[in-house]
Design an enzyme around this catalytic site. Sequence first.
Site, PDB file in Angstrom:
ATOM      1  N   CYS A  47       0.842  -1.205   0.000  1.00 53.94           N
ATOM      2  CA  CYS A  47       0.000   0.000   0.000  1.00 53.94           C
ATOM      3  C   CYS A  47       0.875   1.251   0.000  1.00 53.94           C
ATOM      4  CB  CYS A  47      -0.894  -0.034   1.237  1.00 53.94           C
ATOM      5  SG  CYS A  47      -2.030   1.366   1.384  1.00 53.94           S
ATOM      6  N   SER A  49       0.650   3.787   1.833  1.00 53.00           N
ATOM      7  CA  SER A  49       1.002   4.234   3.183  1.00 53.00           C
ATOM      8  C   SER A  49       2.316   3.624   3.650  1.00 53.00           C
ATOM      9  CB  SER A  49      -0.119   3.876   4.167  1.00 53.00           C
ATOM     10  OG  SER A  49      -1.312   4.548   3.837  1.00 53.00           O
ATOM     11  N   HIS A  52       4.952   5.709   2.233  1.00 55.73           N
ATOM     12  CA  HIS A  52       5.085   6.989   2.938  1.00 55.73           C
ATOM     13  C   HIS A  52       6.078   6.861   4.094  1.00 55.73           C
ATOM     14  CE1 HIS A  52       2.168   8.870   0.522  1.00 55.73           C
ATOM     15  NE2 HIS A  52       1.078   8.651   1.230  1.00 55.73           N
ATOM     16  N   HIS A  68       0.345  -3.570   6.339  1.00 53.31           N
ATOM     17  CA  HIS A  68      -0.893  -3.435   7.120  1.00 53.31           C
ATOM     18  C   HIS A  68      -2.116  -3.933   6.348  1.00 53.31           C
ATOM     19  CE1 HIS A  68      -0.665   0.144   4.611  1.00 53.31           C
ATOM     20  NE2 HIS A  68      -1.971   0.263   4.745  1.00 53.31           N
ATOM     21  N   CYS A 174      -7.254  -3.298   3.825  1.00 58.88           N
ATOM     22  CA  CYS A 174      -7.007  -1.853   3.703  1.00 58.88           C
ATOM     23  C   CYS A 174      -7.569  -1.284   2.412  1.00 58.88           C
ATOM     24  CB  CYS A 174      -5.517  -1.533   3.806  1.00 58.88           C
ATOM     25  SG  CYS A 174      -5.170   0.242   3.626  1.00 58.88           S
TER      26      CYS A 174
END
Length: 374
Positions: A47, A49, A52, A68, A174
Site C-alpha cells: 500500500c 502508506s 510513505h 498493514h 485496507c
Amino acid sequence: MATAGKVIRCRAAVLWGPNQPLSVEEVEVAPPKEKEVRIKILAAGICRSDDHVIKGAMASKYPVILGHEAAGVVESVGEGVTIVKPGDKVIPLFLPQCRKCSTCLSPEGNLCILSDVTGRGVLGDGSTRFRCRGQPVYHFMGISTFSEFTVVGESAVAPIQAAAPPEKVCLIGCGFSTGYGAAVKTGKVTPGSTCIVFGLGGVGLAVIMGCKAAGAARIIGVDINKDKFAKAMAVGATECLSPLDSQQPVSEVLSERTGGGADFTFEVVGRLDTMVDALASCHMNYGCSVMVGAPPSTQKLSFDPMMLLTGRTWKGCVFGGWKSQDDVPKLVTDFMAKKFDLDTLITHILPFEKIQEGFELLTSGQSIRTVLTF
C-alpha cells in the site's frame, strides 16, 4: 501448533531507517501475551502508506516492520483470547475495534482509541514482539504484516471464512475497504449523482467501484497518469481527465464539465493541493468532498474558508468508515458471494522475497496492487 509458546524465527522485511531499501532479515517473533494473537501471514498487499513511511513522510520509529494489508491463519493465542482460535483464517486489522472506547460505542465513529496512528510502534503493554540482530524492532499500525509471523492485539484481528482466498481478500484489510467504504459509508453517494475521484490507484479504483455500486450516474476519474484511465473505465468511471491537459486549474475544468460542481468528490492521493482541488470541485452549496488519501504528517493545509461557508461539506475517513471487526467479515462474505470483484485491482503477485520489486512497481506507477505471497 508445535510452535505455541515459543519464539519463532522467520523472515521479515525490516526498514532500518527512512529512505533506505527494505531488508529481508531473519527476525525473532515472541509468543503472544495476554489478549494477543500470533498470526502466520499468507498474503500481504503493498500500500502507498507503507511507502510513505519508507520516504519519511509518515511518522514511525525505526527499525520497523511495515505492512498493514494481509490475510493469514492464527498460529497461537495468548491467555484470555476468545474471538479466534489456532487454525482460524483471519485478516489483521490496522484499525482495531476494542468495543469499549467512546468511538467504538458510537454508531458513527470507527477510529478506536487503540489505533496506532501516531507511530508509537508498540503493542498494548508498551513493548514490541520483534527482535532482529539483537535489538527490538517496532510494529507498524499494530500489525506489521511484512513478516511471515506477526503478533497483534485481540481487538486487531477479524475471523473470516476458511474458503476465502488470502491473495485476494487481503485487500479487504485496507485498500479495497478504504476506497469502497469512502463512497458507500462515509460519502453516502446517492443514486443518479455525479462523482469525481482524484487519484486512480488501487484505493481510487475502489472508490469508483463504491460510487458505481451506490448508483452514481456519472463518475469522473482524475489522474496525471493516463495509463490508469482504461482500468478506471473498466471498474465504472464514465470519463477520465488529466490536470496536465489544460492550463486552467483542474477545479475550474471540472466545475465547467459538471455544471457548477459535482455532488461528491474524493481525494485519494494524499497531497494537500489535490485536497483543496477536490473540495473546490464539488458543488459550492451542497457538494460533499471526502479525504481518503493519507496526508504528509509534517505539513499543514490552508484554504479559503468561503468554500465551506457557502455550504460544502468536507469529510475525512479512515478505513472507509467501517467498524473493523464487525464489517470486515461481512465484506469477505460479500466478496465470496461475488458482490464485488477484487481481481481488477490486483496487477502483480510476487513471492515475499521480491518485496523491493513490488515497491518499485508502485513508485513507478506500473502497478495498481501488488500482492506478496508467503
